[in-house]
Design a protein around this motif. Structure first.
Motif, PDB file in Angstrom:
ATOM      1  N   PHE A 221     -10.809  -7.298  18.099  1.00 40.23           N
ATOM      2  CA  PHE A 221     -11.455  -8.028  19.189  1.00 40.23           C
ATOM      3  C   PHE A 221     -10.422  -8.486  20.228  1.00 40.23           C
ATOM      4  O   PHE A 221      -9.316  -8.923  19.886  1.00 40.23           O
ATOM      5  N   GLU A 222     -10.826  -8.392  21.485  1.00 36.64           N
ATOM      6  CA  GLU A 222     -10.053  -8.953  22.583  1.00 36.64           C
ATOM      7  C   GLU A 222     -10.994  -9.826  23.416  1.00 36.64           C
ATOM      8  O   GLU A 222     -11.876  -9.301  24.111  1.00 36.64           O
ATOM      9  N   VAL A 223     -10.830 -11.131  23.310  1.00 36.41           N
ATOM     10  CA  VAL A 223     -11.711 -12.065  24.028  1.00 36.41           C
ATOM     11  C   VAL A 223     -11.367 -12.034  25.513  1.00 36.41           C
ATOM     12  O   VAL A 223     -10.214 -12.241  25.900  1.00 36.41           O
ATOM     13  N   GLN A 224     -12.377 -11.747  26.319  1.00 36.56           N
ATOM     14  CA  GLN A 224     -12.204 -11.678  27.769  1.00 36.56           C
ATOM     15  C   GLN A 224     -12.766 -12.954  28.412  1.00 36.56           C
ATOM     16  O   GLN A 224     -13.969 -13.239  28.311  1.00 36.56           O
ATOM     17  N   LEU A 225     -11.901 -13.714  29.066  1.00 34.26           N
ATOM     18  CA  LEU A 225     -12.350 -14.928  29.752  1.00 34.26           C
ATOM     19  C   LEU A 225     -12.901 -14.587  31.130  1.00 34.26           C
ATOM     20  O   LEU A 225     -12.454 -13.629  31.763  1.00 34.26           O
TER      21      LEU A 225
ATOM     22  N   SER B 149     -11.434 -14.952  17.316  1.00 38.00           N
ATOM     23  CA  SER B 149     -10.373 -15.000  18.320  1.00 38.00           C
ATOM     24  C   SER B 149      -9.881 -13.585  18.617  1.00 38.00           C
ATOM     25  O   SER B 149     -10.183 -12.633  17.866  1.00 38.00           O
ATOM     26  N   SER B 150      -9.129 -13.430  19.691  1.00 37.53           N
ATOM     27  CA  SER B 150      -8.485 -12.141  19.970  1.00 37.53           C
ATOM     28  C   SER B 150      -7.571 -11.785  18.807  1.00 37.53           C
ATOM     29  O   SER B 150      -6.844 -12.631  18.275  1.00 37.53           O
TER      30      SER B 150
ATOM     31  N   ILE C  45     -14.730  -8.570  23.944  1.00 37.15           N
ATOM     32  CA  ILE C  45     -15.930  -9.388  23.737  1.00 37.15           C
ATOM     33  C   ILE C  45     -15.857 -10.600  24.658  1.00 37.15           C
ATOM     34  O   ILE C  45     -14.767 -11.019  25.079  1.00 37.15           O
ATOM     35  N   SER C  46     -17.031 -11.127  24.972  1.00 38.44           N
ATOM     36  CA  SER C  46     -17.070 -12.268  25.890  1.00 38.44           C
ATOM     37  C   SER C  46     -16.731 -13.565  25.151  1.00 38.44           C
ATOM     38  O   SER C  46     -16.725 -13.622  23.916  1.00 38.44           O
ATOM     39  N   LEU C  47     -16.484 -14.620  25.924  1.00 36.92           N
ATOM     40  CA  LEU C  47     -16.188 -15.928  25.336  1.00 36.92           C
ATOM     41  C   LEU C  47     -17.378 -16.441  24.534  1.00 36.92           C
ATOM     42  O   LEU C  47     -17.213 -16.979  23.437  1.00 36.92           O
TER      43      LEU C  47
END
Length: 333
Positions: free
Chosen positions: A301-305, A275-276, A246-248
């Motif tokens: 979820f894995e937050v992608q910067l 959060s991730s 997922i995006s920031l």
């Protein structure tokens, strides 16, 4: 063969009756004249010696006398135990096309009956031992005499099949090409994969193995399945886990996204401030089918910067003071 009756059967002197019967059946297959067409006389001789040993050791009273007096025990039994070549003793062989040795005599050793004898011994057990399949090797005609039918079931063949992760979950048809190691010929099959299959499981295809002999049934094909790993999906029993980028912005403000599950697209809600590592559970979207309950799907979820930032974005981030000062307080040992 050795003079010792136990050695003839390949068992120890303390062998149980069950062990003696199993050893006899194994050796009978090896030495029966039908199984040795190139040297029937030698096979007949060995078979008769084997029968003599079995007729003695299967009978508790005879076995006791044999253990005490050896091969000459008959004189202590009142002459009632005929030798292997006798016409009327317990070990005698009646004449037939197989050089005086018939399968009824083998059956008599497994419970005192003839071709339909009792004692818990079943005809198909003998057939399976002699032909590699159920009833493929022998048939019985008038008077219980054995008649060689000449048909033997073909051996089972084996193959390995690698399938993708999606097919292992949903099932489907997968092509398989087989090559005959003897002739070099190839054949193509469409293998039906059941939904939810795991690596290491086997699929049996009836009649796709080696051909039978003399009109015997064809063997089966045993396929061992291997499932290729997936880039983002993992399986634990009936449950599935997927790592979802997922995006920031989606992580900070929350979002409703279209998420493609194995069974179709669903609307997935991302809570604001995620959060991730945050995990959501979709009940019933794991492995389905079979007698067990449907598994669940866990979305992690894995937050992608962003890889590139504008100066304004970087300035805005530097002005944020939202993180607690003790963020890593629990890391120390």
């Amino acid at each position: 063969m050795a003079d010792d009756f136990y050695k003839r059967l390949g068992v120890s002197k303390t062998a149980s009756q069950d062990e003696i019967q199993k050893a006899y059946l194994k050796m009978a297959r090896k030495y029966h004249p039908d199984m040795n067409p190139d040297n029937p006389e030698e096979a007949k001789r060995k078979f008769q010696e084997l029968q003599e040993a079995f007729d003695t050791l299967k009978d508790p009273d005879k076995r006791k006398l044999y253990d005490q007096f050896g091969a000459g025990y008959q004189q202590y039994a009142g002459g009632g135990a005929g030798g292997a070549g006798g016409a009327g003793g317990a070990g005698g062989f009646s004449g037939n096309p197989f050089g005086g040795v018939n399968m009824e005599d083998i059956l008599r050793g497994f419970g005192g009956g003839g071709a339909s004898g009792g004692g818990g011994f079943r005809m198909d057990d003998l057939f399976r031992s002699f032909s590699g399949g159920g009833g493929g090797g022998f048939s019985f005609g008038g008077g219980g005499r054995s008649r060689r039918r000449g048909s033997t079931r073909g051996a089972d063949a084996t193959a390995n099949l690698e399938i993708d992760f999606k097919t292992s979950i949903l099932g489907g048809k997968v092509p398989l090409t087989l090559r005959d190691s003897h002739t070099g010929a190839t054949k193509n099959l469409d293998v039906s994969i059941p939904a939810g299959i795991e690596s290491g499981k086997k699929i049996r295809l009836r009649g796709q193995g080696d051909p039978g002999v003399g009109g015997g049934a064809q063997g089966d094909l045993i396929i061992t399945v291997t499932v290729r790993p997936h880039a983002v999906y993992a399986r634990d029993g009936r449950n599935l886990t997927v790592r979802l980028p997922i995006s920031l912005q989606e992580a900070v403000f929350g979002a409703a996204i279209d998420f493609p599950t194995p069974y179709g697209e669903v609307k997935l809600k991302v809570p604001a401030g995620s959060s991730s590592g945050v995990k959501l559970r979709l009940k019933g979207y794991g492995v389905r089918g079979g007698k067990e309950p449907d598994g669940d799907l866990f979305v992690v979820f894995e937050v992608q910067l962003p890889k590139e930032w504008s100066k304004a974005d970087l300035a805005a981030l530097k002005g944020l003071e939202t993180q607690p000062t003790n963020l890593r307080a629990g890391v120390a040992l």
